[in-house]
Design a protein around this motif. Sequence first.
Motif, PDB file in Angstrom:
ATOM      1  N   HIS A 100     161.194  99.933 -45.134  1.00  9.71           N
ATOM      2  CA  HIS A 100     162.099  98.883 -45.618  1.00  9.71           C
ATOM      3  C   HIS A 100     161.362  97.596 -45.964  1.00  9.71           C
ATOM      4  O   HIS A 100     160.602  97.077 -45.160  1.00  9.71           O
ATOM      5  N   HIS A 102     161.034  94.203 -49.268  1.00 12.27           N
ATOM      6  CA  HIS A 102     161.349  93.575 -50.547  1.00 12.27           C
ATOM      7  C   HIS A 102     160.010  93.021 -51.026  1.00 12.27           C
ATOM      8  O   HIS A 102     159.714  91.846 -50.809  1.00 12.27           O
ATOM      9  N   HIS A 249     171.378  97.797 -46.559  1.00 16.14           N
ATOM     10  CA  HIS A 249     171.278  97.140 -45.249  1.00 16.14           C
ATOM     11  C   HIS A 249     172.533  97.503 -44.444  1.00 16.14           C
ATOM     12  O   HIS A 249     173.637  97.454 -44.970  1.00 16.14           O
ATOM     13  N   HIS A 286     167.867  98.562 -40.813  1.00 16.89           N
ATOM     14  CA  HIS A 286     168.170  97.797 -39.603  1.00 16.89           C
ATOM     15  C   HIS A 286     169.033  98.586 -38.611  1.00 16.89           C
ATOM     16  O   HIS A 286     168.546  98.989 -37.575  1.00 16.89           O
ATOM     17  N   ASP A 337     160.365  94.953 -43.314  1.00 14.71           N
ATOM     18  CA  ASP A 337     161.265  94.064 -44.040  1.00 14.71           C
ATOM     19  C   ASP A 337     160.407  93.158 -44.939  1.00 14.71           C
ATOM     20  O   ASP A 337     159.176  93.257 -44.941  1.00 14.71           O
TER      21      ASP A 337
HETATM   22 ZN   LIG Z   1     165.913  93.795 -46.012  1.00 15.19          ZN
END
Ligand SMILES: [Zn+2]
Length: 472
Positions: A100, A102, A249, A286, A337
Amino acid sequence: MFLRQIVTAVTVLLTLGTAGAPPSAGAQTGAKRQVALVITNATVVTVDGTRRVLAPGAVAIDGADIVGVDTPAAIAAAFQPRQTIDGTGQIVMPGLINTHGHAPMVLFRGLGSDLNLMDWLQQYIFPAEAKVVTPAFVRTGTQLAALEMIRSGTTTFADMYYFEEEVARAASEAGLRGVLGETILKFPVPGARTPEEGLARTERYITQWKGHALITPAVAPHALYTLEAATLKACRDLADKHQVPLIIHLAETRAEVEASLTLANATPTKYLQGVGLWGPRTLAAHGVWVSPEDMPVLKAAGVAVSHNPESNMKLASGTAPVVDYLAAGVTVGLGTDGAASNNDLDMFEAMRFAAFLQKHARNDPRALPAPAVLDMATREGAVALGLGAQVGSLEVGKRADVIMVDTRGPRQTPMFDPVAHLVYSAHGDDVTTTIVNGKVLMRDRKVLTLNEAAVLADARAAAETVRAAVKK
Ligand SMILES: [Zn+2]
């Protein structure tokens, strides 16, 4: 603890004892097979079904594939490599799988620290993104992230961002493997003024990239609190139509649960079940605030969870019930993340935090032991991304996504248990060599697929646009 160290030491000695075994009879007959690369004399941590560790061991690679994993003698007897890497003092293991993130958000690294998720998103990230995120910004950010990932041993990453075709282009040029989802939200975002535009853009992107050797395009509805039910269902339909993964998410904060209860009198998991979002090839990031009743829903739907301990700790989002997920049979991968909430992409650090967080939260040092954490960062992460047959372990027939980790430095000395070593002692900076799909992306800490100085210069220039955008 002392007894465990003795058992570990004995295990290592037993493994070492097999090192001098003669190569198999089959390997000694006939001509040797010509292959591109052999890494030899290393400690090979395979993370295969039996968690085999070869000390010493060797790995043979040809084309995109792993063609041999055995003792150095057996590999030498069977293969004639065009190139050999001496792995003395190093661990050879599967490349790490970051489930996970970005990637372009590395350009927001350190922007707006010490805030809760909603304040941080609404005061800093969303306004900055609205002003600065362009295809060029996404490309620069992804290149910076790719440098960091290659240098810290990540070979596959899952992503949710905007202009995802630029993420795909930059990642594939850097040689990384990715499951990359175009993010869809209900309010205007870079690249799409409406969710309908976002869905149309996502479909074009999927059509362009489907079938690529390294890139798996995906649909990425942001979260239940940023999307209407109809758009969530449209995302599921689009993923099903093209048989691509869906990334979302899920239950990141307690506030998300409260919003879901107010909206639909259901937990986020049950609400999304009611919307029809759950299905095959689905990754929920998450999953911090899930109830015991939610877990069978995720398990039955085949939904995998990405655990992001550092982001969850930094934003004080909570402690994901990782041990309970595993007991319920839910596949759990590990992630960093975005670098804006972590603040790095080092999966070794993510492994260590994952283990420490469960032990701390449960008052139990036996919780989430090192082998389970290493599984999450490799083979289970691959399964979570639908790539379990291709990557995640060092096994003949899988793609050659392989890293080498130096164990000769002061922090790495001595080494009794290679797996515990990787989880509790190693850092991303210890990675010396990174190979994806049989291609060497970094050798002896030199990245071969990106111009590091140029990428850093572009990133610093892009950061100035961020600085100007958030100036009050
Ligand atoms: Zn995220």
